[in-house]
Every structure is written in structure tokens, then in C-alpha cells.
Design a protein around this motif. Structure first.
Motif, PDB file in Angstrom:
ATOM      1  N   SER A  95      -9.542  15.401  -0.041  1.00  0.00           N
ATOM      2  CA  SER A  95      -8.878  15.436   1.269  1.00  0.00           C
ATOM      3  C   SER A  95      -9.509  14.466   2.262  1.00  0.00           C
ATOM      4  O   SER A  95      -8.913  14.141   3.291  1.00  0.00           O
ATOM      5  N   VAL A  96     -10.723  13.996   1.969  1.00  0.00           N
ATOM      6  CA  VAL A  96     -11.435  13.068   2.858  1.00  0.00           C
ATOM      7  C   VAL A  96     -11.464  11.659   2.254  1.00  0.00           C
ATOM      8  O   VAL A  96     -11.998  10.734   2.844  1.00  0.00           O
ATOM      9  N   ARG A  97     -10.843  11.487   1.103  1.00  0.00           N
ATOM     10  CA  ARG A  97     -10.974  10.234   0.353  1.00  0.00           C
ATOM     11  C   ARG A  97     -10.389   9.025   1.078  1.00  0.00           C
ATOM     12  O   ARG A  97     -10.916   7.919   0.990  1.00  0.00           O
ATOM     13  N   TRP A  98      -9.299   9.174   1.808  1.00  0.00           N
ATOM     14  CA  TRP A  98      -8.582   8.035   2.393  1.00  0.00           C
ATOM     15  C   TRP A  98      -8.068   8.464   3.756  1.00  0.00           C
ATOM     16  O   TRP A  98      -6.869   8.588   3.962  1.00  0.00           O
ATOM     17  N   PRO A  99      -8.964   8.707   4.717  1.00  0.00           N
ATOM     18  CA  PRO A  99      -8.574   9.406   5.949  1.00  0.00           C
ATOM     19  C   PRO A  99      -7.523   8.689   6.783  1.00  0.00           C
ATOM     20  O   PRO A  99      -6.604   9.321   7.299  1.00  0.00           O
ATOM     21  N   LEU A 100      -7.644   7.385   6.946  1.00  0.00           N
ATOM     22  CA  LEU A 100      -6.695   6.663   7.784  1.00  0.00           C
ATOM     23  C   LEU A 100      -5.271   6.819   7.244  1.00  0.00           C
ATOM     24  O   LEU A 100      -4.319   7.021   8.000  1.00  0.00           O
ATOM     25  N   ARG A 101      -5.132   6.746   5.922  1.00  0.00           N
ATOM     26  CA  ARG A 101      -3.806   6.839   5.302  1.00  0.00           C
ATOM     27  C   ARG A 101      -3.334   8.284   5.202  1.00  0.00           C
ATOM     28  O   ARG A 101      -2.217   8.617   5.572  1.00  0.00           O
ATOM     29  N   HIS A 102      -4.203   9.162   4.675  1.00  0.00           N
ATOM     30  CA  HIS A 102      -3.767  10.518   4.349  1.00  0.00           C
ATOM     31  C   HIS A 102      -3.753  11.448   5.560  1.00  0.00           C
ATOM     32  O   HIS A 102      -2.804  12.217   5.748  1.00  0.00           O
ATOM     33  N   LEU A 103      -4.796  11.411   6.376  1.00  0.00           N
ATOM     34  CA  LEU A 103      -4.849  12.290   7.545  1.00  0.00           C
ATOM     35  C   LEU A 103      -4.113  11.671   8.731  1.00  0.00           C
ATOM     36  O   LEU A 103      -3.422  12.377   9.472  1.00  0.00           O
ATOM     37  N   GLY A 104      -4.280  10.376   8.905  1.00  0.00           N
ATOM     38  CA  GLY A 104      -3.654   9.721  10.047  1.00  0.00           C
ATOM     39  C   GLY A 104      -2.225   9.297   9.805  1.00  0.00           C
ATOM     40  O   GLY A 104      -1.489   9.020  10.758  1.00  0.00           O
ATOM     41  N   GLY A 105      -1.814   9.223   8.524  1.00  0.00           N
ATOM     42  CA  GLY A 105      -0.466   8.785   8.218  1.00  0.00           C
ATOM     43  C   GLY A 105      -0.205   7.338   8.596  1.00  0.00           C
ATOM     44  O   GLY A 105       0.946   6.941   8.813  1.00  0.00           O
ATOM     45  N   VAL A 106      -1.265   6.525   8.660  1.00  0.00           N
ATOM     46  CA  VAL A 106      -1.120   5.117   9.038  1.00  0.00           C
ATOM     47  C   VAL A 106      -0.812   4.305   7.786  1.00  0.00           C
ATOM     48  O   VAL A 106      -1.643   4.197   6.882  1.00  0.00           O
ATOM     49  N   ASP A 107       0.383   3.736   7.695  1.00  0.00           N
ATOM     50  CA  ASP A 107       0.776   3.026   6.490  1.00  0.00           C
ATOM     51  C   ASP A 107       0.302   1.578   6.522  1.00  0.00           C
ATOM     52  O   ASP A 107      -0.328   1.121   7.473  1.00  0.00           O
ATOM     53  N   TRP A 108       0.641   0.850   5.459  1.00  0.00           N
ATOM     54  CA  TRP A 108       0.152  -0.525   5.312  1.00  0.00           C
ATOM     55  C   TRP A 108       0.819  -1.476   6.294  1.00  0.00           C
ATOM     56  O   TRP A 108       0.269  -2.532   6.600  1.00  0.00           O
ATOM     57  N   ASP A 109       1.989  -1.112   6.760  1.00  0.00           N
ATOM     58  CA  ASP A 109       2.626  -1.968   7.766  1.00  0.00           C
ATOM     59  C   ASP A 109       1.870  -1.898   9.085  1.00  0.00           C
ATOM     60  O   ASP A 109       1.665  -2.908   9.771  1.00  0.00           O
ATOM     61  N   ALA A 110       1.453  -0.687   9.451  1.00  0.00           N
ATOM     62  CA  ALA A 110       0.741  -0.496  10.718  1.00  0.00           C
ATOM     63  C   ALA A 110      -0.697  -0.994  10.637  1.00  0.00           C
ATOM     64  O   ALA A 110      -1.249  -1.466  11.634  1.00  0.00           O
ATOM     65  N   TRP A 111      -1.314  -0.864   9.457  1.00  0.00           N
ATOM     66  CA  TRP A 111      -2.698  -1.318   9.280  1.00  0.00           C
ATOM     67  C   TRP A 111      -2.781  -1.986   7.913  1.00  0.00           C
ATOM     68  O   TRP A 111      -3.053  -1.342   6.907  1.00  0.00           O
TER      69      TRP A 111
END
Length: 515
Positions: free
Chosen positions: A425-441
Motif C-alpha cells: 500500500s506504500v509502494r507507489w504513493p504518488l500514483r496509488h494514494l494520490g491518484g496522480v497519473d503519468w499525464d499529470a506527473w
């Protein structure tokens, strides 16, 4: 008004779980004792045709903004190329005519490996398109060609698990384990977790049936998935009208029917979660009467998310998720210490050690007067092999690929060197917890930024300071063996610096405070 969620997927793997299991005709592509494995197969010909069509559709649609489908298109293109090459070779140097399929049914080792790679790429595309069905077709073809392929059975199991057909996934994982002596991918703990979760799910459904005897009438009547959905939606409508006594048996009956008919696990979990929300809201937030049901629900989810057994190679640390990590840092002053040359030339060591929690990254280097001596949390990308043997309270490991992340944990964690290890659950925080996709970041976040983003997101630390963060303008201060590792690109550093400065409360030469 409560809206019914979509509970039934486009494809249900459970009914087709035996596809590709009837033959046991060969070994893995990399260990064939008799050279390339070649056989005529209508299944293979059809699979290659479908793969080619899917690749053409991806090319026509354009995948520039979809990283995973771009990768799939590349794998499908490679499959087509190696198949064409195999056909050309088998025809003694004669090239196939344009638009024709060379040497249909020829499965050389190279074609087999390309099929596996394409299946894995299709699986990683996730739901929302035709890729799950493509991955299932490829896995069935792989096992029809070589029924004792370890990679084939593991791919099959992962596809079935992603589709929510855990009964078939467990069988496939068992076949994989029967074919290997070295469980480097941690399948055995995963398998144990799925079995325990299935048991907790059965306990949960039995409890629901016991507490609502009238539900049986609605659990046995539906003859199809659409009829089960109708029962569920009728229950929601009655609940919205305030007719809860009429709604309850329909909602519970639909849940029981989903469990008995092997609906995808994720869909059943979502439905039970929605049911619990309705019950708690109806009780004005009082969940005391649901304690046992919530316990079963939480246990089956937890065991699906992380292995239930301590891996003997890890030396007995506790796995912690986002909630446990939050509790560990709540109320503490935190400093994140950069691996910068400006820090190495300074004398902030005593100030750093005075914080409640000291965070360091990847290949950090200790020089007491400049850097301090304490490390409470070591944050690192899974592929970096530095400082894993240094004793810390918490080891936080980041990674985009769950498979590679898990493999690195098994390979790199040193027994006794950490008390806690963060879980998936902590492996990829920006993507998984923040929901920030590759277009945004569009870039891969550094370990420092991933950690900072997570701590800022949790927002439970009264002090959150960055020490020595000049974004590598002064150079790096690392372990000598890590000096050749390239730093992040200027574009990535600029993006991360801009994010930090937008949130900074105070800034000086060596300290940036976010709180």
C-alpha cells in the motif's frame, strides 16, 4: 440517493478456468532439452492472429499517452517479428508473401518467450479494455503449447487473480509451485494469503446468512448475473425509500448469490463495503453491532493485500501499511536528510539527530559532524542495493512494478536490520494514494520526493523539514560505491523543486520547512 455500483465485469474467468490445462507437452522455453519446441497448433495460430489484430488496433488508435498500452504494442510488434522470423527460417530462406501468416502454428522458443512477454504486458494494462481477455487467451495458448511451463502457470495465476477468480488462481499457483524448487517470486505466501482470505470470506457470508434468514429466498432465485444485479438494485431502491426491512434480505441475498456463483472477488468486496456503509449510516454512525462482520471483512481484505506469513529471509519484521505508518510518525518532528554535497560540507549533525524521526535515502553516507548518526527510516527504490544492512526502525521501499518490488524485498532485506517494512500500500504513493497519473506527473518520482509527498499527504507531523535539499546543485554526498549512479534529470529535479517550493513555509540555505 445511493447509486448502485457496477458489480459484474465484462468477463468472468471462473467459468473458463480450465482452458489451456488439458495438455502437458513440453518444458519451459529456456530449458527445452531437445532444442526449439515446434508443433502445429490451431490454438497458437488463432492466438497469433488475435495478437496481430490487437497490435494493429493499438497502432491505429495511438498509444502515446498510455504508457502501458505503448509497452503492450511494442511487445505485440516483437511477437509478430519473431514469428515472421521463425516462419522465414522454416521456409528455408523464402520470405512469406505480404499479408500472409508465416509458418502458422510454429512455436519456437523465441515465439514462446515473446508470447509470455505479450501476455504479461496485456495483464499490466489492467481493466477497461480488451487486454484482460487478450491476456487470458495468451495464457491458455502458452499452456496448451507447453503445459509444464512455470512462467506460463504463474502468468495464468496472476491473470485469474486479477480477474477475481481466486479458486482458479489458487489452482494455477499450485501448479506453478509443483514445477519449481525455488519460490523466488514469493508465490507460497501469496497462495497462503488467498486461502486464508477465502476462508474469511466464507465466514463473512455465513454470518450474513445467519443474521438474515430471509435472504436465502433471494440468494437462490436468481439464475444469472443480471438477475442478481436486479435483486441488488431493488434492495438499494427499497433502502433509499426507507423500507429497510424489505431491502435487507434482498441486499444480503445478492451478496450470498455473488459468493456462491464465484463472482469476481473485487466486485463482491466492493458490494460488501457498500452494504456496510449503508448499515452504519442507518445506525447514525454506530458500527458496534457490526463488529464481527467488519472483522471478517477486514481480515479477508488484509490477507489479499499482503502475505500473512513472515518470510524467513526477512528476519521477522512487521509489515506495516499506510495506517500503521501514520501512527508511527504522528506527532513527531521529522527531518528528511538529502544526499547532497552541501550537507556533507556542513556541521548540522547535532541538529539532525535532535529531531524525533530522521529519514535518509538510498545510498546515504554517514559523516557524524555533517550528517548526524541516526537513521530511523530508510527510504529507497527497490532496485538500489545500498544500506539495506544498516539497522533502522523502518525500511520503506518504493517501486512501480509489484513483481519486481516483491522480488527485490526477498533478495535485499537483511534479517534483523529493520523492525518494520512498508507493504504494497506504500509502494507507489504518488500514483496509488494520490491518484496522480503519468499525464499529470510524467517522470518517475525520486525516493526523496515519494517520501516527502507521502508525509505531506499524511499530514500528522508538526515539523516537517528538508535538510540539505539543494536538488543536487552542489553535487552528491553518497557512499563511494554509489557515486557512479546517475542523478535524476534536470527536468525531474525542476518539477520536484517547484512542488516543494510551492508548499514551503520557510527557506534558508540548508533547511526547507513545510510545517
Amino acid at each position: 440517493m445511493t447509486k448502485a455500483r457496477r458489480l459484474w465485469p465484462r468477463w468472468r474467468g471462473g467459468k473458463n478456468a480450465e482452458n489451456g490445462r488439458s495438455r502437458d507437452t513440453g518444458s519451459t522455453a529456456t530449458a527445452s532439452p531437445d532444442g526449439p519446441h515446434v508443433k502445429d497448433s490451431k490454438e497458437l495460430e488463432e492466438c497469433l492472429r488475435v495478437c496481430a489484430l490487437h497490435g494493429d488496433r493499438l497502432s491505429a488508435a495511438g498509444t502515446e499517452n498510455d504508457r502501458k498500452r505503448t509497452a503492450l504494442a511494442a511487445k505485440l510488434g516483437h511477437l509478430r517479428a519473431v514469428h515472421a522470423s521463425a516462419g522465414t527460417s522454416s521456409a528455408s530462406g523464402t520470405s512469406p508473401a505480404p499479408g500472409t501468416s508465416p509458418a502458422s502454428g510454429t512455436c519456437t522458443n523465441e515465439v514462446f518467450d515473446a508470447l509470455l512477454a505479450a501476455g504479461t504486458a496485456a495483464l499490466e494494462c489492467g481493466d477497461g479494455g480488451d487486454e484482460p481477455a487478450l491476456a487470458l487467451l495468451i495464457s491458455a495458448t502458452v499452456l496448451a503449447e507447453r503445459g509444464s511451463s512455470r512462467a506460463g502457470w504463474r502468468l495464468r495465476a496472476r491473470i485469474l487473480e486479477a480477474a477475481g477468480d481466486e479458486i482458479a488462481a489458487v489452482e494455477a499457483y499450485e501448479r506453478y509451485l509443483a514445477l519449481t524448487d525455488d519460490d523466488w517470486y514469493g508465490v507460497a505466501p501469496r497462495l497462503a494469503g488467498l486461502r486464508i482470505a477465502a476462508g474469511r470470506q466464507e465466514d463473512m457470508l455465513r454470518l450474513l446468512a445467519r443474521e438474515c434468514p430471509r435472504a436465502e429466498e433471494f440468494a437462490t432465485a436468481p439464475a444469472s448475473a443480471s438477475e442478481v444485479r436486479d435483486v441488488w438494485e431493488e434492495g438499494l431502491r427499497l433502502h433509499d425509500k426507507g423500507e429497510r426491512e424489505q431491502a435487507e434480505p434482498r441486499l444480503v441475498g445478492a451478496l450470498l448469490a455473488m459468493g456462491r456463483d464465484r463472482h469476481p472477488v473485487g466486485e463482491l468486496q466492493d458490494a460488501v463495503g457498500q452494504y456496510l456503509d449503508l448499515r452504519i449510516a442507518a445506525a447514525d454512525g454506530d458500527a458496534s453491532r457490526l463488529r464481527e462482520l467488519i472483522g471478517h471483512y477486514a481480515e479477508q481484505r488484509r490477507n489479499r493485500m499482503r502475505p500473512p506469513l513472515t518470510d524467513p529471509t526477512l528476519g521477522g519484521p512487521d509489515w506495516i501499511g499506510v495506517g500503521e505508518l501514520r501512527n508511527l510518525i504522528a506527532g513527531k518532528s521529522v527531518c528528511l536528510v538529502a544526499n547532497s554535497e552541501s550537507l556533507g560540507r556542513g556541521s548540522l549533525g547535532p541538529e539532525i539527530d535532535a529531531y524525533d524521526l530522521v529519514v535518509r535515502f538510498s545510498s546515504y553516507r554517514i559523516d557524524a559532524p555533517a550528517t548526524g548518526t541516526r537513521t530511523d527510516l530508510h527510504a529507497t527504490a527497490h532496485e538500489h542495493g545500498f544500506n539495506w544492512d544498516r539497522p533502522v526502525t523502518t525500511r520503506m521501499v518504493f517501486g512501480g512494478s509489484a513483481e519486481k518490488w516483491g522480488y527485490s524485498l526477498r533478495e535485499r532485506l537483511v534479517p534483523g536490520a529493520q523492525r518494520y517494512v512498508t507493504d504494497d500500500s506504500v509502494r507507489w504513493p504518488l500514483r496509488h494514494l494520490g491518484g496522480v497519473d503519468w499525464d499529470a506527473w510524467p517522470s518517475v518520482p525520486t525516493s526523496g520526493f515519494s517520501t516527502l509527498w507521502l508525509l505531506d499527504f499524511l499530514d500528522v507531523s508538526p515539523t516537517l523539514d528538508l535538510i540539505g535539499f539543494d536538488f543536487y546543485e552542489s553535487g552528491v554526498h553518497r557512499l563511494p560505491k554509489a557515486m557512479r549512479v546517475p542523478v535524476t534529470s534536470e527536468r525531474e529535479r525542476t518539477s520536484e523543486k517547484a512542488w516543494v517550493m510551492e508548499r514551503a513555509q520557510s527557506v534558508n540555505d540548508m533547511r526547507i520547512s513545510l510545517r
